[in-house]
Design an enzyme around this catalytic site. Structure first.
Site, mmCIF file in Angstrom:
data_model
loop_
_atom_site.group_PDB
_atom_site.id
_atom_site.type_symbol
_atom_site.label_atom_id
_atom_site.label_comp_id
_atom_site.label_asym_id
_atom_site.label_seq_id
_atom_site.Cartn_x
_atom_site.Cartn_y
_atom_site.Cartn_z
ATOM 1 N N GLU A 1 0.879 -1.177 0.000
ATOM 2 C CA GLU A 1 0.000 0.000 0.000
ATOM 3 C C GLU A 1 0.908 1.215 0.000
ATOM 4 O O GLU A 1 1.711 1.379 0.904
ATOM 5 C CB GLU A 1 -0.871 -0.007 1.246
ATOM 6 C CG GLU A 1 -1.411 -1.402 1.476
ATOM 7 C CD GLU A 1 -2.755 -1.434 2.103
ATOM 8 O OE1 GLU A 1 -3.481 -0.447 1.988
ATOM 9 O OE2 GLU A 1 -3.060 -2.472 2.700
ATOM 10 N N CYS B 1 -1.857 9.284 3.427
ATOM 11 C CA CYS B 1 -1.806 8.838 2.031
ATOM 12 C C CYS B 1 -3.076 9.284 1.313
ATOM 13 O O CYS B 1 -3.094 9.485 0.109
ATOM 14 C CB CYS B 1 -1.648 7.338 1.960
ATOM 15 S SG CYS B 1 -2.917 6.472 2.871
HETATM 16 P P1 NAD Z 1 8.684 4.916 3.679
HETATM 17 O O1 NAD Z 1 8.483 4.172 2.405
HETATM 18 O O2 NAD Z 1 9.817 5.842 3.781
HETATM 19 O O3 NAD Z 1 8.866 3.889 4.884
HETATM 20 C C1 NAD Z 1 7.883 2.907 5.168
HETATM 21 C C2 NAD Z 1 8.560 1.743 5.869
HETATM 22 O O4 NAD Z 1 9.462 1.130 4.953
HETATM 23 C C3 NAD Z 1 9.388 2.158 7.095
HETATM 24 O O5 NAD Z 1 9.237 1.180 8.098
HETATM 25 C C4 NAD Z 1 10.796 2.132 6.536
HETATM 26 O O6 NAD Z 1 11.786 1.886 7.520
HETATM 27 C C5 NAD Z 1 10.709 0.957 5.578
HETATM 28 N N1 NAD Z 1 11.765 0.914 4.562
HETATM 29 C C6 NAD Z 1 12.440 1.948 4.010
HETATM 30 N N2 NAD Z 1 13.351 1.489 3.130
HETATM 31 C C7 NAD Z 1 13.230 0.142 3.105
HETATM 32 C C8 NAD Z 1 13.880 -0.902 2.394
HETATM 33 N N3 NAD Z 1 14.857 -0.646 1.525
HETATM 34 N N4 NAD Z 1 13.505 -2.173 2.623
HETATM 35 C C9 NAD Z 1 12.506 -2.455 3.496
HETATM 36 N N5 NAD Z 1 11.856 -1.515 4.218
HETATM 37 C C10 NAD Z 1 12.223 -0.235 4.029
HETATM 38 O O7 NAD Z 1 7.291 5.627 3.998
HETATM 39 P P2 NAD Z 1 6.933 6.547 5.248
HETATM 40 O O8 NAD Z 1 7.606 7.856 5.067
HETATM 41 O O9 NAD Z 1 7.125 5.815 6.532
HETATM 42 O O10 NAD Z 1 5.363 6.708 5.091
HETATM 43 C C11 NAD Z 1 4.782 7.651 4.257
HETATM 44 C C12 NAD Z 1 4.373 7.008 2.947
HETATM 45 O O11 NAD Z 1 3.468 5.953 3.199
HETATM 46 C C13 NAD Z 1 3.650 7.962 2.030
HETATM 47 O O12 NAD Z 1 4.085 7.743 0.711
HETATM 48 C C14 NAD Z 1 2.185 7.549 2.196
HETATM 49 O O13 NAD Z 1 1.368 7.886 1.100
HETATM 50 C C15 NAD Z 1 2.326 6.073 2.362
HETATM 51 N N6 NAD Z 1 1.157 5.496 3.030
HETATM 52 C C16 NAD Z 1 0.299 4.754 2.277
HETATM 53 C C17 NAD Z 1 -0.847 4.219 2.864
HETATM 54 C C18 NAD Z 1 -1.832 3.402 2.067
HETATM 55 O O14 NAD Z 1 -2.684 2.774 2.666
HETATM 56 N N7 NAD Z 1 -1.734 3.379 0.750
HETATM 57 C C19 NAD Z 1 -1.107 4.463 4.215
HETATM 58 C C20 NAD Z 1 -0.189 5.218 4.954
HETATM 59 C C21 NAD Z 1 0.945 5.732 4.340
#
Ligand code: NAD
Length: 518
Positions: free
Chosen positions: A286, A320
Site C-alpha cells: 500500500e 496517504c
Molecule cells: P517509507 O516508504 O519511507 O517507509 C515505510 C517503511 O518502509 C518504514 O518502516 C521504513 O523503515 C521501511 N523501509 C524503508 N526502506 C526500506 C527498504 N529498503 N527495505 C525495506 N523496508 C524499508 O514511507 P513513510 O515515510 O514511513 O510513510 C509515508 C508514505 O506511506 C507515504 O508515501 C504515504 O502515502 C504512504 N502510506 C500509504 C498508505 C496506504 O494505505 N496506501 C497508508 C499510509 C501511508
C-alpha cells in the site's frame, strides 16, 4: 461465537468527559516517557546498544523513548523464532487465534486514551486524529479476528458424483510486516493482526520515526498472552533491517505500507529468484497518493471547503489519502478557493498536546525540508495564496509548517504530480467536469479521490471514470472506517489490497482444493 463486528465509536472532545480523560492520559504518559524498548525475538528481549532515540516532533527536546535497533543477524534470529512458532500457531484452532486478538482489542479499548496520548507525543497527532487512529486499531483487531473465523469455514464448491470436494485456506508461513510512521498504531496493528489471525507468524518492523508506539503494541500482545515467537519485533532502518527481511529466502509474504519508491523496490526484491526460495513471496503493498477533490459547478462552496480543508490539512496533510489537489470547475473556482483559504487560515498550528491545536509539527527534519523545497518550487509553479513562510515557529525545535495553498497550478507541474506529504494544497482550474476528472486521473497514483457535485449524471460519471481505489462523493476524502470503506489504491498507489475489507485476509492465505473419490 463472537458478536457482530461494530466500529469503535469516536468521541467529541468539546464534551467534558472525553476532554478530561484525554488530559489525564496525556499527564499519565508524560510519566512514562524516556524508557528503553528492546528487540523482541520469541521470549528473548535484546538490548542491542544501537539506540534510536524517538523524539516528539512538536517538542524535539522531549524524548519519547530509546528503542534498540535490530541488525541483519537479529533478523535471521527473528526469522528462526517465527519459523519455530509457525507449526504450533498455524495449527491452533482459528477461534482460539481470534480470541487472542479480541482480548488484545479489549485491553486496547480500556486504555484507548492512553494509546491516543502516545500518538499525540510520538507522531504529532491532534487529539481527534490520535483517538480516531487508536479506534481504528481496535477495529482492525476485532474485524480480522472475525474474518479469520469466516475464512476458516468450509468454502462451497460444485459437487461431483462419487467424490467429496472441498476448498480450504491455509496460512502462508513466516511473513514480514513493514509499517509507516503516519499511522504507526492502526496500520501496524492492522497488517500484523491480519497476518497472525490467518495463522502466519511475523517479523514486525516499525518505521524509524515511531518505534515506541510499536513497542507499546508488542506489550499489548504480551498482555493478551500471545504465544512467544508469533510476532517478533525488529525495529531498525529500512536500509539494513528492512533489506535483511525482504531478502530472507524463507519469507513467504511482505505486507508493506509506505512510499511508492520503497514499495516498488520491495516488490522487485520479492520477485528476484534465489535458489533457496521455495515460494514466490507475496507482495501486499500500500503506497502513496496524489489525491484530488473535484468541485463541480453549482456546488455550495462553503460545504465543499469544509471537506477540502479537513482532507488537505488534517494531521498536517501527512495521510496517504490527503487531498493535495483541489480541481475546481471554473464557474466555482474563485468562490471555493476563497472559502478554502478562509477556513485554512483559521487552523491552529502548535503543540498537539494542547486541546485547541488543529495541526502539530510535521514528523521530522527530512520531511520539513522536503515540504519547504516544494514550497520553493510552488513559488514558480503557482500563485501563493496562503502560508508558505518558513514556519518553524516552535521555541523547542519542532518542525511546524502552516497550511499552504498555491492557486493556478498547472495539472502537469511537479506540485500537481509528486507526493509531497505535508500541508500543501495545489489548486487547479478546469473548464468542465469531465476535464476535471481527466486532470484528476492524470497522475501515476490512484488512491483516494473526492467529488462535490449536485449533478446525478456527473456523480455517475465519476463513479465510472475516476481511477482511484477509494472514491468519496460529497464528503471529505480521508477517514475510511474498517469494513465500511475497505481501503487501498490502484495504479502506482499499491496492490489494491483493501485493508479493512472482506477480501484482505485472503492475501495472507493460500487455498487448497481436496478431492476424495469414494
Ligand atoms: P517509507 O516508504 O519511507 O517507509 C515505510 C517503511 O518502509 C518504514 O518502516 C521504513 O523503515 C521501511 N523501509 C524503508 N526502506 C526500506 C527498504 N529498503 N527495505 C525495506 N523496508 C524499508 O514511507 P513513510 O515515510 O514511513 O510513510 C509515508 C508514505 O506511506 C507515504 O508515501 C504515504 O502515502 C504512504 N502510506 C500509504 C498508505 C496506504 O494505505 N496506501 C497508508 C499510509 C501511508
Amino acid at each position: 461465537m463472537f458478536s457482530v463486528f461494530q466500529n469503535e465509536p469516536l468521541v467529541n472532545f468539546t464534551e467534558d468527559n472525553p476532554k478530561q480523560r484525554m488530559q489525564e492520559a496525556l499527564t499519565l504518559v508524560v510519566g512514562k516517557l524516556g524508557k528503553s524498548y528492546p528487540v523482541v525475538i520469541g521470549k528473548e528481549r535484546v538490548e542491542t546498544g544501537h539506540i534510536n532515540p524517538s523524539r516528539n516532533p512538536s517538542r524535539m527536546s522531549q524524548l519519547i523513548g530509546n528503542v534498540s535497533d535490530a541488525s541483519p543477524e537479529l533478523v535471521d534470529r527473528a526469522f528462526e523464532s517465527a519459523h519455530s512458532a509457525f507449526p504450533s500457531w498455524s495449527n491452533t484452532p482459528v477461534e482460539t487465534r481470534a480470541r487472542y486478538l479480541i482480548k488484545a482489542a479489549a485491553i486496547m479499548r480500556r486504555k484507548i486514551y492512553e494509546y491516543s496520548a502516545w500518538l499525540v507525543y510520538e507522531a504529532g497527532k491532534s487529539w481527534p486524529e490520535a483517538y480516531a487512529e487508536a479506534a481504528e486499531a481496535v477495529d482492525f483487531l476485532e474485524f480480522y479476528a472475525r474474518e479469520a473465523v469466516r475464512w476458516g469455514q468450509p468454502h462451497p464448491t460444485t459437487q461431483f458424483p462419487g467424490e467429496e470436494n472441498e476448498v480450504s485456506y491455509f496460512p502462508l508461513g513466516v511473513g514480514g510486516v513493514i509499517a509507516p510512521w503516519n499511522f504507526p498504531l492502526a496500520i501496524l496493528a492492522g497488517m500484523t493482526a491480519a497476518a497472525i489471525a490467518a495463522g502466519n507468524t511475523v517479523l514486525l518492523k516499525p518505521a524509524e520515526q515511531t518505534p515506541v508506539i510499536a513497542a507499546k503494541f508488542m506489550e499489548l500482545l504480551d498482555a493478551a498472552s500471545l504465544p512467544a515467537g508469533v510476532v517478533n519485533f525488529i525495529p531498525g532502518p529500512g536500509e539494513t533491517v528492512g533489506e535483511a527481511m525482504t531478502g530472507h529466502p524463507g519469507i513467504t509474504f511482505v505486507a508493506f505500507t509506505g512510499s511508492k519508491d520503497v514499495g516498488l523496490h520491495i516488490n522487485q526484491r520479492l520477485a528476484t529468484p534465489n535458489p533457496e526460495k521455495k515460494c514466490i513471496p507475496r507482495a501486499i503493498l500500500e503506497m502513496g497518493g496524489k489525491d484530488a477533490i473535484v468541485v463541480d459547478e453549482n456546488v455550495n462552496p462553503d460545504i465543499a471547503a469544509d471537506g477540502i480543508v479537513a482532507s488537505a490539512f488534517g494531521f498536517q496533510g501527512q495521510k496517504c489519502s490527503a487531498c493535495s489537489r483541489l480541481i475546481a470547475h471554473t464557474k466555482v473556482y474563485d468562490a471555493v478557493l476563497q472559502k478554502v483559504v478562509e477556513k485554512a487560515a483559521k487552523l491552529v498550528v502548535g503543540d498537539p498536546a494542547d486541546a485547541s491545536t488543529n495541526m502539530g509539527a510535521v514528523i521530522d527534519a527530512d520531511s520539513y525540508r522536503k515540504i519547504m523545497s516544494y514550497i520553493a518550487i510552488g513559488r514558480s509553479e503557482g500563485k501563493l495564496v496562503l502560508g508558505g513562510e518558513d514556519s518553524n515557529t516552535s521555541n523547542d525545535g519542532g518542525y511546524f509548517v502552516h497550511p499552504t495553498i498555491f492557486a493556478d497550478v498547472a495539472p502537469t507541474s511537479r506540485l500537481a504530480q509528486e507526493e509531497i506529504f505535508g500541508p500543501l494544497l495545489s489548486v487547479i482550474r478546469a473548464n468542465s467536469f469531465q476535464e476535471a476528472i481527466s486532470i484528476a486521473n492524470d497522475t501515476q497514483y490512484g488512491l483516494t479521490g473526492g467529488v462535490y457535485s449536485n449533478s446525478r449524471e456527473n456523480l455517475e460519471y465519476a463513479r465510472r471514470e475516476f481511477q482511484v481505489g477509494n472514491l468519496y462523493l460529497n464528503r471529505k476524502c480521508t477517514g475510511a472506517f474498517v469494513d465500511v470503506q475497505p481501503f487501498g489504491g490502484s495504479k502506482l498507489s499499491g496492490t489494491n489490497s483493501k485493508a479493512g475489507g472482506r477480501q484482505y485476509l485472503g492475501l495472507f492465505l493460500q487455498g487448497k482444493s481436496v478431492c476424495e473419490r469414494w
